[in-house]
Design a protein around this motif. Structure first.
Motif, mmCIF file in Angstrom:
data_model
loop_
_atom_site.group_PDB
_atom_site.id
_atom_site.type_symbol
_atom_site.label_atom_id
_atom_site.label_comp_id
_atom_site.label_asym_id
_atom_site.label_seq_id
_atom_site.Cartn_x
_atom_site.Cartn_y
_atom_site.Cartn_z
ATOM 1 N N THR A 179 0.824 -1.204 0.000
ATOM 2 C CA THR A 179 0.000 0.000 0.000
ATOM 3 C C THR A 179 0.864 1.263 0.000
ATOM 4 O O THR A 179 2.004 1.252 0.484
ATOM 5 C CB THR A 179 -0.915 0.025 1.232
ATOM 6 N N PRO A 180 0.340 2.364 -0.539
ATOM 7 C CA PRO A 180 1.121 3.611 -0.600
ATOM 8 C C PRO A 180 1.611 4.091 0.761
ATOM 9 O O PRO A 180 2.738 4.572 0.881
ATOM 10 C CB PRO A 180 0.134 4.608 -1.213
ATOM 11 N N ARG A 181 0.797 3.959 1.789
ATOM 12 C CA ARG A 181 1.217 4.417 3.117
ATOM 13 C C ARG A 181 2.405 3.598 3.629
ATOM 14 O O ARG A 181 3.358 4.148 4.196
ATOM 15 C CB ARG A 181 0.042 4.341 4.091
ATOM 16 N N THR A 182 2.345 2.293 3.424
ATOM 17 C CA THR A 182 3.457 1.441 3.843
ATOM 18 C C THR A 182 4.700 1.735 3.026
ATOM 19 O O THR A 182 5.822 1.737 3.556
ATOM 20 C CB THR A 182 3.064 -0.035 3.725
ATOM 21 N N ALA A 183 4.525 1.985 1.737
ATOM 22 C CA ALA A 183 5.668 2.317 0.878
ATOM 23 C C ALA A 183 6.363 3.585 1.368
ATOM 24 O O ALA A 183 7.602 3.666 1.351
ATOM 25 C CB ALA A 183 5.208 2.488 -0.567
ATOM 26 N N LEU A 184 5.586 4.562 1.826
ATOM 27 C CA LEU A 184 6.183 5.781 2.371
ATOM 28 C C LEU A 184 6.961 5.480 3.650
ATOM 29 O O LEU A 184 8.066 6.008 3.861
ATOM 30 C CB LEU A 184 5.101 6.815 2.654
ATOM 31 N N SER A 284 -9.550 2.084 13.452
ATOM 32 C CA SER A 284 -8.483 1.349 14.115
ATOM 33 C C SER A 284 -7.801 0.486 13.062
ATOM 34 O O SER A 284 -8.464 -0.327 12.408
ATOM 35 C CB SER A 284 -9.042 0.477 15.243
ATOM 36 N N ALA A 285 -6.493 0.689 12.877
ATOM 37 C CA ALA A 285 -5.812 0.085 11.727
ATOM 38 C C ALA A 285 -4.489 -0.548 12.130
ATOM 39 O O ALA A 285 -3.611 0.126 12.685
ATOM 40 C CB ALA A 285 -5.564 1.158 10.664
ATOM 41 N N TRP A 286 -4.345 -1.840 11.824
ATOM 42 C CA TRP A 286 -3.084 -2.539 12.041
ATOM 43 C C TRP A 286 -2.166 -2.332 10.843
ATOM 44 O O TRP A 286 -2.563 -2.578 9.696
ATOM 45 C CB TRP A 286 -3.307 -4.035 12.224
ATOM 46 N N HIS A 287 -0.924 -1.932 11.101
ATOM 47 C CA HIS A 287 0.077 -1.804 10.046
ATOM 48 C C HIS A 287 1.049 -2.970 10.165
ATOM 49 O O HIS A 287 1.748 -3.106 11.174
ATOM 50 C CB HIS A 287 0.812 -0.471 10.169
ATOM 51 N N GLN A 288 1.052 -3.823 9.128
ATOM 52 C CA GLN A 288 1.906 -5.002 9.104
ATOM 53 C C GLN A 288 2.866 -4.925 7.923
ATOM 54 O O GLN A 288 2.553 -4.335 6.887
ATOM 55 C CB GLN A 288 1.064 -6.273 8.990
ATOM 56 N N ALA A 289 4.015 -5.549 8.070
ATOM 57 C CA ALA A 289 5.016 -5.541 7.010
ATOM 58 C C ALA A 289 4.510 -6.312 5.798
ATOM 59 O O ALA A 289 3.862 -7.351 5.935
ATOM 60 C CB ALA A 289 6.319 -6.153 7.510
ATOM 61 N N PRO A 290 4.799 -5.812 4.589
ATOM 62 C CA PRO A 290 4.448 -6.577 3.389
ATOM 63 C C PRO A 290 5.282 -7.846 3.293
ATOM 64 O O PRO A 290 6.397 -7.915 3.811
ATOM 65 C CB PRO A 290 4.767 -5.603 2.246
ATOM 66 N N PHE A 291 4.735 -8.843 2.622
ATOM 67 C CA PHE A 291 5.411 -10.125 2.480
ATOM 68 C C PHE A 291 6.462 -10.041 1.366
ATOM 69 O O PHE A 291 6.261 -9.388 0.358
ATOM 70 C CB PHE A 291 4.405 -11.231 2.156
ATOM 71 N N ALA A 298 12.841 -5.148 9.542
ATOM 72 C CA ALA A 298 13.086 -3.803 10.051
ATOM 73 C C ALA A 298 11.788 -3.033 10.273
ATOM 74 O O ALA A 298 11.777 -1.995 10.942
ATOM 75 C CB ALA A 298 13.989 -3.024 9.095
ATOM 76 N N PHE A 299 10.679 -3.546 9.736
ATOM 77 C CA PHE A 299 9.375 -2.900 9.902
ATOM 78 C C PHE A 299 8.834 -3.203 11.296
ATOM 79 O O PHE A 299 9.133 -4.248 11.876
ATOM 80 C CB PHE A 299 8.396 -3.412 8.844
ATOM 81 N N ALA A 300 8.027 -2.290 11.821
ATOM 82 C CA ALA A 300 7.457 -2.488 13.154
ATOM 83 C C ALA A 300 5.935 -2.569 13.084
ATOM 84 O O ALA A 300 5.268 -1.607 12.679
ATOM 85 C CB ALA A 300 7.865 -1.347 14.085
ATOM 86 N N LEU A 301 5.396 -3.716 13.456
ATOM 87 C CA LEU A 301 3.958 -3.848 13.625
ATOM 88 C C LEU A 301 3.463 -2.764 14.580
ATOM 89 O O LEU A 301 4.059 -2.534 15.637
ATOM 90 C CB LEU A 301 3.640 -5.227 14.217
ATOM 91 N N HIS A 302 2.384 -2.092 14.223
ATOM 92 C CA HIS A 302 1.753 -1.157 15.152
ATOM 93 C C HIS A 302 0.313 -0.909 14.743
ATOM 94 O O HIS A 302 -0.085 -1.157 13.598
ATOM 95 C CB HIS A 302 2.527 0.168 15.233
ATOM 96 N N LEU A 303 -0.458 -0.441 15.695
ATOM 97 C CA LEU A 303 -1.865 -0.123 15.475
ATOM 98 C C LEU A 303 -2.045 1.385 15.577
ATOM 99 O O LEU A 303 -1.516 2.019 16.495
ATOM 100 C CB LEU A 303 -2.741 -0.841 16.498
#
Length: 347
Positions: A179-184, A284-291, A298-303
């Motif tokens: 997703t664009p947000r994760t890419a940023l 409420s949104a979980w941010h998970q690392a792309p596969f 290096a990515f950090a799971l967070h809500l």
């Protein structure tokens, strides 16, 4: 937890997640449903470089049905819903009107409780833990699909957010792209590593814990804070104290503490604006690392939890600057928001 998978009348998958191991789920969906026909298509914007899902079939989705016709309530008294059984703990099923389908991804609905008039904040810690197990299990299952690159578990609450079904529920999107947000975030992660040699997520959390002014609550396993540059009037980011890339990697200690922490945050959100106010709308949104991304570890799971209500009776609208140029203007200083969220802590 007991997991039971079945199929609805049109072939969509439905999964029951039960607290008791002796529950039997053998109800059959008797509805004469036609096979699902979708028009979902993902198109790439050549100027912005992001992806847009075109899904015209969603125009016909269920819209604010009366409570006695809710498709997310159990099937009872001769009325058949999306859930064939007469009661349930937590249920996940394929969306009948998906934004993403087939090679374009997958969309699922997560029903948190069979109680139509409840909310996530009303759940017991045991039931909230079961929802976490369902999110984790779905992430693991969807990660195995060859076209899925990222899994997004989220909840929209409130008509102000655009929710069309009042029953307490969330959704899971399995995207065929990052997703664009994760890419940023990943780009910022790279830039920070190049400039400092350190992990950006670790430094952000360390700064908030050290300054403490924006920390809302902290336990041995989780820390919740209003970010320094919060976009929304009341916005909280929740991180496990041990960095992990996704829900599957949480350890037992973090899983045990999560229900208490998350339920407390949701209950504080409902108390922000004082007694007599309607329930606080939120996302409420979980941010998970792309596969498959080399930066996964290096990515950090967070809500991220935020509301579009800026004060009693007033909403934060995304107008010219936000919608036209993606430049947010926040009327509530993050330090003031954190202070208010500490003030409304449970006694």
């Amino acid at each position: 937890m007991k997991k039971t998978s079945t199929r609805l009348a049109d072939g969509r998958e439905l999964v029951y997640y039960d607290l008791r191991d002796d529950v039997v789920r053998d109800a059959v969906d008797p509805r004469p449903l036609d096979p699902i026909s979708t028009t979902s298509e993902v198109r790439r914007d050549p100027l912005l470089g992001d992806s847009v899902a075109i899904a015209s079939h969603r125009q016909g989705r269920t819209y604010h049905p009366p409570a006695d016709a809710c498709p997310l309530c159990p099937s009872r008294d001769g009325r058949h819903s999306e859930i064939p059984d007469g009661d349930y703990d937590v249920v996940v099923f394929e969306n009948r009107f998906p934004s993403l389908a087939d090679d374009s991804g997958r969309c699922e609905v997560v029903c948190f409780t069979s109680d139509h008039d409840a909310s996530f904040a009303d759940l017991t810690e045991e039931r909230a833990a079961l929802v976490l197990e369902a999110w984790t299990d779905r992430t693991a299952e969807l990660a195995e699909l060859p076209h899925v690159q990222q899994v997004f578990c989220f909840e929209n609450r409130g008509a102000e957010i655009g929710v069309t079904l009042g029953h307490p529920h969330g959704q899971i999107y399995a995207y065929p792209f990052t997703t664009p947000r994760t890419a940023l975030m990943l780009r910022s992660l790279d830039d920070h590593r190049a400039a400092t040699g350190r992990n950006l997520f670790d430094d952000v959390v360390a700064r908030e814990r050290a300054e403490a002014e924006r920390v809302v609550l902290e336990t041995g396993e989780w820390v919740a804070f209003v970010p320094y540059a919060a976009h929304w009037p009341y916005e909280v980011h929740l991180y496990p104290t041990r960095r992990v890339p996704d829900l599957r990697a949480l350890d037992d200690a973090a899983r045990t503490e999560f229900p208490q922490v998350y339920l407390e945050l949701l209950r504080r959100f409902d108390r922000i604006f004082g007694q007599g106010e309607p329930p606080t709308p939120y996302i409420s949104a979980w941010h998970q690392a792309p596969f498959g991304d080399p930066r996964r570890d290096a990515f950090a799971l967070h809500l991220e939890l935020f509301t579009i209500r800026r004060t009693s009776g007033k909403l934060k609208f995304l107008a010219g600057s936000e919608s036209g140029m993606s430049v947010f203007i926040n009327d509530v200083p993050p330090e003031a928001a954190a202070r208010r969220l500490r003030e409304v802590a449970s006694a």
